[in-house]
Design an enzyme around this catalytic site. Structure first.
Site, PDB file in Angstrom:
ATOM      1  CB  CYS A 334      42.420  37.319  51.842  1.00 30.61           C
ATOM      2  SG  CYS A 334      40.806  36.506  51.950  1.00 30.61           S
ATOM      3  CG  HIS A 431      40.928  40.568  48.207  1.00 34.46           C
ATOM      4  ND1 HIS A 431      42.179  39.995  48.161  1.00 34.46           N
ATOM      5  CD2 HIS A 431      40.111  39.648  48.782  1.00 34.46           C
ATOM      6  CE1 HIS A 431      42.124  38.774  48.683  1.00 34.46           C
ATOM      7  NE2 HIS A 431      40.889  38.542  49.071  1.00 34.46           N
TER       8      HIS A 431
END
Length: 514
Positions: A334, A431
């Site tokens: 991310c 994630h």
């Protein structure tokens, strides 16, 4: 005819990190195991460790509590989530969706969200047998009491009795419990009906005089002294500081993780820390990255440009480039993925002042932050091994460039992420990829070919730990007295500005129930 309120109990703490989240998770599993429809609820959370649900974001602790209750997470379980963006303020997530920013000087404005908090609480209780509410910080912070929605402000508005938890491991538990009683006004004090001691080490009976002292000074009965639960480290951490380095003899893989100020969604690290042959080292400010690391992971960030500047101030950029020259591997997740590219742009000032900065240049990609936020759960496959998994995305921005042609993952048939030509540097917006045993094993085996799979079944380990935590509380916590307190919840409806809050529609139970 007015509907009777659902039984509910609020778990307050004498301070942050006294174990409230863990106790609520254990109670959710305990009562779910008894066949009750139990729901977790936290009026307001402040955390950058968020979870994606089908309807928006909530705190990851509430997602774990929902799992403990054997239901799907829903934004009504955490209607106000404040995601810190440095010392100046926080992004507001209201009932799962971005609702602007809250400046630090305007923190009392959170009281404006009480109607939505009560609305979510009302919906969540529809059809439930029990709602277990978690407080935030401490109710003794009287400077924040005027427009409180996180602790006794909520308890009084919703007529929910509370239990106060003290952490004996940090010391001063008698003073913290008695002191909380002393600083509360009479009406707030009356909402607390009992207390309990958490994280006791040694023979519980030795603290009997301490329990008596607290009970005599406060008038509150004790619901128990809960011994230290060592397996708590096996559950996802709520705070990045809870993920501590634990050196392991005989480890085959060493992973270094620089802890940046805005670290977010660090649950990516939880499955790795449980691997017996993985040495996960968290690197704090003032420490160099170890020269013998096999893999450096740059985790998620709530403020990518700010954390990129912090990484350079610490000299970690130099360490990472040296690690790369030695043939080491680097993975960015991310915000960490964005930092690995050539440049990160924030023209709209979405994460701070508008601006841009050069990235580490380890991936031929660049990122521009935009106002549209991606929040979703996805099924994916690892590009190298084809192993499947379930992951989630929570991010601003779009990343593009030549290295996206070598994406490490595939989501719904499309490439996701980027990798260098030799595959030793990779980045992704996903994630939770390492929660998949097959994906985790494939990545770790690529680092060290001496690995022959793993004995860790991560999801099973989480379930077993939740059951063990429930059994632990069953032995040491007076759960019957807790249920009786929950059932004493006053029948009066919460009122705002003289108007009773009308019940809203409940979340789709077909999606919530397992």
């Amino acid at each position: 005819m007015a509907r009777s309120p659902v039984p509910a109990i609020m778990i307050l703490g004498t301070g942050s990190n006294v174990g409230k989240s863990l106790i609520v998770a254990g109670l959710c599993r305990l009562f779910a195991n008894r066949g009750l429809k139990v729901r977790p609820f936290k009026p307001q959370n402040m955390s950058n460790n968020a979870a994606a649900t089908g309807a928006g974001e909530i705190g990851r602790a509430q997602a774990l509590q929902a799992r403990a209750a054997r239901i799907a997470p829903h934004p009504d379980m955490n209607p106000v989530l404040l995601k810190p963006e440095g010392e100046q303020g926080s992004q507001i997530i209201l009932q799962g969706r971005v609702a602007g920013r809250l400046a630090s000087r305007d923190f009392a404005r959170r009281g404006d969200f009480l109607p939505q908090v009560l609305e979510s609480f009302e919906r969540l209780g529809d059809g439930a047998d029990l709602v277990i509410v978690e407080g935030a910080g401490s109710p003794a912070e009287t400077n924040l009491r005027a427009r409180d929605i996180a602790n006794l402000g909520f308890a009084r508005a919703a007529n929910v009795p509370a239990v106060l938890i003290g952490d004996i491991d940090r010391g001063g538990v008698i003073a913290s419990l008695v002191g909380t009683h002393a600083v509360l006004d009479a009406e707030d004090r009356a909402m607390i009906r009992a207390f309990a001691i958490n994280r006791f080490r040694g023979a519980v009976e030795l603290f009997a005089p301490g329990v008596a002292t607290i009970a005599e000074a406060t008038g509150w009965p004790s619901l128990g002294v809960v011994p230290w639960f060592a397996d708590a480290v096996r559950l996802p951490a709520e705070d990045g500081l809870d993920i501590r380095s634990e050196r392991k003899s005989g480890a085959l893989v060493k992973i270094a993780v620089p802890v940046l100020p805005g670290i977010a969604n660090f649950d990516d690290l939880d499955p790795l820390k449980l691997e017996a042959d993985v040495d996960l080292v968290m690197i704090g400010p003032g420490q160099p990255l170890p020269g013998d690391a096999d893999l450096v992971i740059l985790p998620g960030s709530k403020t990518t440009l700010r954390d990129l500047a912090a990484l350079r101030r610490e000299g970690w950029d130099i360490d990472i480039l040296a690690h790369r020259r030695r043939g080491g591997r680097v993975l960015g997740l991310c915000g960490g993925y964005q930092m690995l590219g050539r440049v990160v742009r924030d023209p709209l000032g979405l994460e701070g002042p508008p601006g841009e900065a050069p990235g580490l240049g380890l991936l031929d990609v660049e990122t521009t932050l935009d106002a549209e936020k991606t929040v979703r759960e996805v099924d994916f496959n690892d590009a190298g091994s084809s192993a499947p998994g379930r992951a989630y995305e929570i991010h601003l921005g779009r990343t593009y460039g030549a290295d996206t042609a070598r994406a490490p993952f595939r989501v719904e048939g499309r490439a996701e992420g980027a990798a260098s030509p030799d595959g030793r540097v990779a980045g992704s917006y996903l994630h939770g990829v390492f929660a998949s045993d097959a994906v985790r094993s494939a990545w770790l085996s690529a680092i060290d070919d001496q690995r022959r799979g793993s004995s860790l079944h991560y999801e099973d380990a989480i379930e077993a730990t939740l059951d063990a935590l429930a059994a632990h509380l069953e032995r040491h916590f007076d759960t019957e007295a807790l249920l009786e307190l929950a059932r004493t919840r006053m029948s009066a409806r919460p009122v705002i500005s003289g108007t009773a809050i009308a019940p809203g529609g409940s979340p789709d139970r077909s999606e919530q129930e397992d």
